[in-house]
Design an enzyme around this catalytic site. Structure first.
Site, PDB file in Angstrom:
ATOM      1  N   LYS A  40      10.092  12.996 -12.871  1.00  0.00           N
ATOM      2  CA  LYS A  40      11.087  11.908 -12.851  1.00  0.00           C
ATOM      3  C   LYS A  40      10.477  10.534 -13.087  1.00  0.00           C
ATOM      4  O   LYS A  40      11.180   9.609 -13.462  1.00  0.00           O
ATOM      5  CB  LYS A  40      11.866  11.931 -11.537  1.00  0.00           C
ATOM      6  CG  LYS A  40      11.066  11.561 -10.329  1.00  0.00           C
ATOM      7  CD  LYS A  40      11.941  11.433  -9.102  1.00  0.00           C
ATOM      8  CE  LYS A  40      11.073  11.125  -7.923  1.00  0.00           C
ATOM      9  NZ  LYS A  40      11.639  10.464  -6.853  1.00  0.00           N
ATOM     10  N   ALA A  42       6.250   9.388 -13.671  1.00  0.00           N
ATOM     11  CA  ALA A  42       5.129   9.267 -14.604  1.00  0.00           C
ATOM     12  C   ALA A  42       4.209  10.469 -14.495  1.00  0.00           C
ATOM     13  O   ALA A  42       3.939  10.941 -13.386  1.00  0.00           O
ATOM     14  CB  ALA A  42       4.348   7.990 -14.284  1.00  0.00           C
ATOM     15  N   CYS A  47      -1.383  10.605  -7.555  1.00  0.00           N
ATOM     16  CA  CYS A  47      -2.844  10.562  -7.681  1.00  0.00           C
ATOM     17  C   CYS A  47      -3.284   9.654  -8.827  1.00  0.00           C
ATOM     18  O   CYS A  47      -4.051   8.723  -8.633  1.00  0.00           O
ATOM     19  CB  CYS A  47      -3.363  11.983  -7.890  1.00  0.00           C
ATOM     20  SG  CYS A  47      -5.123  12.042  -8.184  1.00  0.00           S
ATOM     21  N   LYS A  56      -9.635   4.066  -6.473  1.00  0.00           N
ATOM     22  CA  LYS A  56     -11.079   4.137  -6.737  1.00  0.00           C
ATOM     23  C   LYS A  56     -11.509   3.089  -7.768  1.00  0.00           C
ATOM     24  O   LYS A  56     -12.604   2.536  -7.701  1.00  0.00           O
ATOM     25  CB  LYS A  56     -11.481   5.544  -7.184  1.00  0.00           C
ATOM     26  CG  LYS A  56     -11.925   6.427  -6.029  1.00  0.00           C
ATOM     27  CD  LYS A  56     -10.801   7.017  -5.195  1.00  0.00           C
ATOM     28  CE  LYS A  56     -10.547   6.390  -3.874  1.00  0.00           C
ATOM     29  NZ  LYS A  56      -9.480   7.062  -3.096  1.00  0.00           N
ATOM     30  N   ALA A 118      14.865  16.676 -10.802  1.00  0.00           N
ATOM     31  CA  ALA A 118      15.417  18.024 -10.620  1.00  0.00           C
ATOM     32  C   ALA A 118      15.887  18.227  -9.194  1.00  0.00           C
ATOM     33  O   ALA A 118      15.272  17.731  -8.251  1.00  0.00           O
ATOM     34  CB  ALA A 118      14.345  19.053 -10.958  1.00  0.00           C
ATOM     35  N   GLY A 186      -2.737   0.625  10.374  1.00  0.00           N
ATOM     36  CA  GLY A 186      -3.241   1.985  10.174  1.00  0.00           C
ATOM     37  C   GLY A 186      -4.674   1.976   9.685  1.00  0.00           C
ATOM     38  O   GLY A 186      -4.974   1.385   8.647  1.00  0.00           O
ATOM     39  N   ILE A 190      -6.454   5.645   3.840  1.00  0.00           N
ATOM     40  CA  ILE A 190      -5.895   4.689   2.872  1.00  0.00           C
ATOM     41  C   ILE A 190      -6.034   3.262   3.416  1.00  0.00           C
ATOM     42  O   ILE A 190      -6.466   2.343   2.713  1.00  0.00           O
ATOM     43  CB  ILE A 190      -4.427   5.042   2.540  1.00  0.00           C
ATOM     44  CG1 ILE A 190      -4.390   6.389   1.802  1.00  0.00           C
ATOM     45  CG2 ILE A 190      -3.766   3.948   1.715  1.00  0.00           C
ATOM     46  CD1 ILE A 190      -3.006   6.923   1.468  1.00  0.00           C
ATOM     47  N   GLU A 209      -4.437  -0.634  14.740  1.00  0.00           N
ATOM     48  CA  GLU A 209      -4.407   0.839  14.777  1.00  0.00           C
ATOM     49  C   GLU A 209      -3.955   1.290  16.164  1.00  0.00           C
ATOM     50  O   GLU A 209      -4.442   0.804  17.179  1.00  0.00           O
ATOM     51  CB  GLU A 209      -5.809   1.369  14.426  1.00  0.00           C
ATOM     52  CG  GLU A 209      -6.104   2.811  14.772  1.00  0.00           C
ATOM     53  CD  GLU A 209      -5.196   3.843  14.084  1.00  0.00           C
ATOM     54  OE1 GLU A 209      -5.049   3.791  12.866  1.00  0.00           O
ATOM     55  OE2 GLU A 209      -4.634   4.685  14.804  1.00  0.00           O
ATOM     56  N   HIS A 459     -36.328  14.354  -8.045  1.00  0.00           N
ATOM     57  CA  HIS A 459     -36.805  13.211  -7.265  1.00  0.00           C
ATOM     58  C   HIS A 459     -36.816  11.980  -8.147  1.00  0.00           C
ATOM     59  O   HIS A 459     -37.200  12.078  -9.305  1.00  0.00           O
ATOM     60  CB  HIS A 459     -38.216  13.497  -6.739  1.00  0.00           C
ATOM     61  CG  HIS A 459     -38.770  12.332  -5.965  1.00  0.00           C
ATOM     62  ND1 HIS A 459     -38.322  12.008  -4.696  1.00  0.00           N
ATOM     63  CD2 HIS A 459     -39.700  11.412  -6.297  1.00  0.00           C
ATOM     64  CE1 HIS A 459     -38.967  10.933  -4.277  1.00  0.00           C
ATOM     65  NE2 HIS A 459     -39.808  10.550  -5.234  1.00  0.00           N
TER      66      HIS A 459
HETATM   67  P1  FAD Z   1       2.112  13.835  -6.383  1.00  0.00           P
HETATM   68  O1  FAD Z   1       0.866  13.391  -6.990  1.00  0.00           O
HETATM   69  O2  FAD Z   1       2.767  12.957  -5.378  1.00  0.00           O
HETATM   70  O3  FAD Z   1       3.120  14.114  -7.577  1.00  0.00           O
HETATM   71  C1  FAD Z   1       4.437  14.506  -7.350  1.00  0.00           C
HETATM   72  C2  FAD Z   1       5.253  14.179  -8.590  1.00  0.00           C
HETATM   73  O4  FAD Z   1       6.539  14.760  -8.460  1.00  0.00           O
HETATM   74  C3  FAD Z   1       5.486  12.679  -8.784  1.00  0.00           C
HETATM   75  O5  FAD Z   1       5.091  12.302 -10.085  1.00  0.00           O
HETATM   76  C4  FAD Z   1       6.994  12.496  -8.595  1.00  0.00           C
HETATM   77  O6  FAD Z   1       7.537  11.498  -9.418  1.00  0.00           O
HETATM   78  C5  FAD Z   1       7.507  13.873  -9.005  1.00  0.00           C
HETATM   79  N1  FAD Z   1       8.796  14.233  -8.412  1.00  0.00           N
HETATM   80  C6  FAD Z   1       9.162  14.145  -7.106  1.00  0.00           C
HETATM   81  N2  FAD Z   1      10.407  14.634  -6.932  1.00  0.00           N
HETATM   82  C7  FAD Z   1      10.836  15.039  -8.157  1.00  0.00           C
HETATM   83  C8  FAD Z   1      12.023  15.642  -8.624  1.00  0.00           C
HETATM   84  N3  FAD Z   1      13.024  15.933  -7.798  1.00  0.00           N
HETATM   85  N4  FAD Z   1      12.135  15.914  -9.941  1.00  0.00           N
HETATM   86  C9  FAD Z   1      11.127  15.625 -10.806  1.00  0.00           C
HETATM   87  N5  FAD Z   1       9.956  15.046 -10.412  1.00  0.00           N
HETATM   88  C10 FAD Z   1       9.816  14.789  -9.107  1.00  0.00           C
HETATM   89  N6  FAD Z   1      -6.329  12.394  -2.737  1.00  0.00           N
HETATM   90  C11 FAD Z   1      -7.586  12.796  -3.008  1.00  0.00           C
HETATM   91  O7  FAD Z   1      -7.841  14.008  -3.107  1.00  0.00           O
HETATM   92  N7  FAD Z   1      -8.598  11.877  -3.177  1.00  0.00           N
HETATM   93  C12 FAD Z   1      -8.380  10.552  -3.083  1.00  0.00           C
HETATM   94  O8  FAD Z   1      -9.312   9.754  -3.237  1.00  0.00           O
HETATM   95  C13 FAD Z   1      -7.063  10.112  -2.789  1.00  0.00           C
HETATM   96  N8  FAD Z   1      -6.804   8.788  -2.699  1.00  0.00           N
HETATM   97  C14 FAD Z   1      -5.520   8.381  -2.477  1.00  0.00           C
HETATM   98  C15 FAD Z   1      -5.273   7.017  -2.395  1.00  0.00           C
HETATM   99  C16 FAD Z   1      -3.984   6.571  -2.181  1.00  0.00           C
HETATM  100  C17 FAD Z   1      -3.727   5.084  -2.103  1.00  0.00           C
HETATM  101  C18 FAD Z   1      -2.913   7.509  -2.054  1.00  0.00           C
HETATM  102  C19 FAD Z   1      -1.504   7.047  -1.856  1.00  0.00           C
HETATM  103  C20 FAD Z   1      -3.151   8.867  -2.130  1.00  0.00           C
HETATM  104  C21 FAD Z   1      -4.464   9.318  -2.338  1.00  0.00           C
HETATM  105  N9  FAD Z   1      -4.762  10.679  -2.397  1.00  0.00           N
HETATM  106  C22 FAD Z   1      -6.047  11.087  -2.637  1.00  0.00           C
HETATM  107  C23 FAD Z   1      -3.727  11.708  -2.189  1.00  0.00           C
HETATM  108  C24 FAD Z   1      -3.262  12.277  -3.531  1.00  0.00           C
HETATM  109  O9  FAD Z   1      -2.745  11.234  -4.317  1.00  0.00           O
HETATM  110  C25 FAD Z   1      -2.227  13.356  -3.289  1.00  0.00           C
HETATM  111  O10 FAD Z   1      -2.746  14.329  -2.428  1.00  0.00           O
HETATM  112  C26 FAD Z   1      -1.840  14.014  -4.599  1.00  0.00           C
HETATM  113  O11 FAD Z   1      -1.324  13.088  -5.522  1.00  0.00           O
HETATM  114  C27 FAD Z   1      -0.810  15.117  -4.349  1.00  0.00           C
HETATM  115  O12 FAD Z   1      -0.492  15.731  -5.542  1.00  0.00           O
HETATM  116  P2  FAD Z   1       0.919  16.430  -5.746  1.00  0.00           P
HETATM  117  O13 FAD Z   1       0.886  17.033  -7.104  1.00  0.00           O
HETATM  118  O14 FAD Z   1       1.219  17.282  -4.596  1.00  0.00           O
HETATM  119  O15 FAD Z   1       1.995  15.255  -5.688  1.00  0.00           O
END
Ligand code: FAD
Length: 483
Positions: A40, A42, A47, A56, A118, A186, A190, A209, A459
């Site tokens: 829906k 990007a 991530c 990062k 969806a 917090g 993050i 915190e 090394h």
């Molecule tokens: P997401 O990446 O959240 O993707 C879900 C997707 O589903 C989104 O694009 C959303 O638009 C789409 N979506 C949702 N509902 C619908 C729908 N009904 N229909 C169609 N599309 C939909 N993790 C790490 O491992 N290392 C890190 O260094 C790290 N740093 C982070 C830093 C920050 C600031 C944040 C916020 C998170 C970080 N994370 C990190 C966590 C990581 O981003 C998530 O664990 C990861 O993105 C989860 O992946 P995912 O595919 O489950 O969901």
């Protein structure tokens, strides 16, 4: 199906194109399945667009600025000027490169891409709503579905993300100027990563915190150097406090907090209620799964009390043909955990004998110094019935760490004394997020302390500290005293 809908069919429908969803879609495409991926917003999800990658990039940029301005000891005298708008533009260019790559890879693997939101219509179909007036919707029927809708930041009472001074992590990563004063609610990963970024860019950061330490999920000897370094950067910590609200002042905002317990209130500076002045407040108190917008009831799927979808070791939900991967499927909410679940879900659908094994899931916090862990701690190993032996190597004894000017922290390995099998590792220090990979492989493949100790390491490298920690557990370390 609604009259007027266009209906299509697919073997595998993936909802959400984050690391869990796009990996599942690509793997399913590689396995010659007919795949449709619905997103829906990007490609790349949280991530790539608002999480791991942008944070990062900003950490690296803040490090460059801070190190350049603090290298007098090395004979470097500089006073770097930070152009935040340009920094954010650079970060966005990194993001664009990666998200464009995700879209291309999906297409190249034959994945059918649909832009829209969806929601389940029943156990074998979804309706996808397209944004924009008159864009309508379509129905997609599926044999299998993979839910990968990720998570969103938790909002707390009194702090709406719609109000301009209140930021979530995504908004904090897109500011066009460096705030002079920032309150961060917090001290989880993050909150700590972003506090460090802003402190290094010159912001006065105050962290509030509820619990009594930074990064409460990690052992205290790992987090101690992080807190010490943060305090050196000028970050002001207030533990045992909860933020209750904010109000506008003549020159910014005032964030109100209250002590969590009466005894704390009595001892705390400022007593039960204390306020902190700032320009912005970043709320980083955790994330919650996006499961409430999917009409899961229509698919016959329930969530647990925390909103997560429960799955088995094949990433299957209570409905055998519907899978859930990534943040929606529970902790740890980490990108690499989601990608692995996505791969396994696709392979299981293709009839391969794939299964999930969470024994060796690394976690990294990109603070200063970094923290990384995998597998069991000494305490967990004991609780699991092992007789653990522990080896440590401090970075102050590492030649390479000293040459980088960054020698805080240590590598610790935990192994089973009798068999020598490596059960886990904890690292605080430079490049901990990279170093943990060797020990993750060790845990995953069942390597012993001898295996790592007998491996010749280049090394001078930080990786030698991993070898030395294993040698230390064996009583054979050369560059530190053995226990
Ligand atoms: P997401 O990446 O959240 O993707 C879900 C997707 O589903 C989104 O694009 C959303 O638009 C789409 N979506 C949702 N509902 C619908 C729908 N009904 N229909 C169609 N599309 C939909 N993790 C790490 O491992 N290392 C890190 O260094 C790290 N740093 C982070 C830093 C920050 C600031 C944040 C916020 C998170 C970080 N994370 C990190 C966590 C990581 O981003 C998530 O664990 C990861 O993105 C989860 O992946 P995912 O595919 O489950 O969901």
């Amino acid at each position: 199906m609604v009259v007027g809908d266009i209906a299509t069919g697919t073997d595998v429908l993936v909802i959400g194109a984050g690391p869990g969803g796009y990996t599942a879609a690509i793997r399913a495409g590689q396995l010659d399945l007919d795949v449709t991926l619905v997103e829906k917003n990007a490609y790349g999800g949280t991530c790539l667009n608002h999480g791991c990658i942008p944070s990062k990039a900003m950490i690296t940029a803040a490090d460059v600025a801070h190190e350049a301005g603090n290298a007098e000891e090395m004979g470097i005298h500089a006073d770097p000027a930070v152009d935040m708008a340009q920094m954010v533009e650079w970060k966005d260019s990194v993001v664009d490169q990666l998200t464009g790559g995700v879209e291309k890879l999906n297409k190249a693997n034959g994945v059918n891409l649909i832009e829209g939101q969806a929601e389940f219509a029943d156990e074998n179909s979804v309706r996808v709503g397209h944004s924009g007036e008159g864009q309508g919707s379509e129905s997609v029927e599926f044999e299998h579905a993979i839910i990968a809708t990720g998570s969103r930041p938790i909002e707390i009472p009194g702090f709406s993300f719609d109000d301009e001074p209140v930021l979530d992590s995504r908004q904090a990563l897109a500011l066009d100027s460096v705030p002079e004063r920032l309150v961060v609610i917090g001290a989880g990963y993050i909150g700590m990563e972003l506090s460090t970024v802003f402190a290094k860019l010159g912001t006065d950061v105050t962290v509030v915190e509820m619990l009594d330490s930074v990064l409460p999920a990690y052992e205290s000897d790992l987090t101690r150097p992080v807190k010490k370094r943060a305090e050196e950067l000028g970050i002001d910590f207030h533990f045992g406090r909860t933020a209750t609200g904010w109000e506008e002042t003549d020159d910014g905002i005032r964030v109100s907090t209250e002590a969590m317990e009466e005894e704390v209130a009595a001892e705390a500076d400022g007593g039960a209620a204390e306020t902190f002045d700032a320009d912005n407040v970043l709320v980083a108190v955790g994330r919650q799964p996006v499961t409430d917008t999917l009409n899961l009831e229509a698919a016959g799927i329930e969530t647990n009390d925390n909103g997560f979808i429960e799955t088995d070791d094949r990433a299957r939900t209570e409905k055998d043909h519907i899978f859930a991967v990534g943040d929606v499927a529970g902790e740890p909410m980490l990108a690499h955990k989601g990608s692995k679940e996505g791969e396994v879900a696709a392979e299981v659908i293709a009839g391969e004998p794939a299964a999930l094994d969470y024994q060796a899931v690394p976690a990294a916090v990109f603070t200063d110094p970094e923290i990384a862990t995998v597998g069991l701690t000494e305490e967990e190993a004991e609780a699991d019935g092992f007789d653990p032996v522990v080896g440590e190597f401090p970075f102050r004894a590492s030649g390479r760490a000293l040459t980088t000017g960054d020698s805080e922290g240590f590598v610790r390995v935990v192994a089973d004394e009798e068999s020598g099998f490596i059960l886990g590792a904890q690292i605080a220090g430079p490049e901990a997020s990279e170093l943990v990979a060797e020990l993750t492989l060790a845990v995953e493949m069942g390597a012993t302390l001898e295996d790592v100790a007998a491996t010749i390491h280049t090394h001078p490298t930080l990786a030698e500290a991993v070898m030395e920690a294993c040698e230390n557990a064996l009583g054979q370390a050369i560059h530190t005293l053995n226990r």
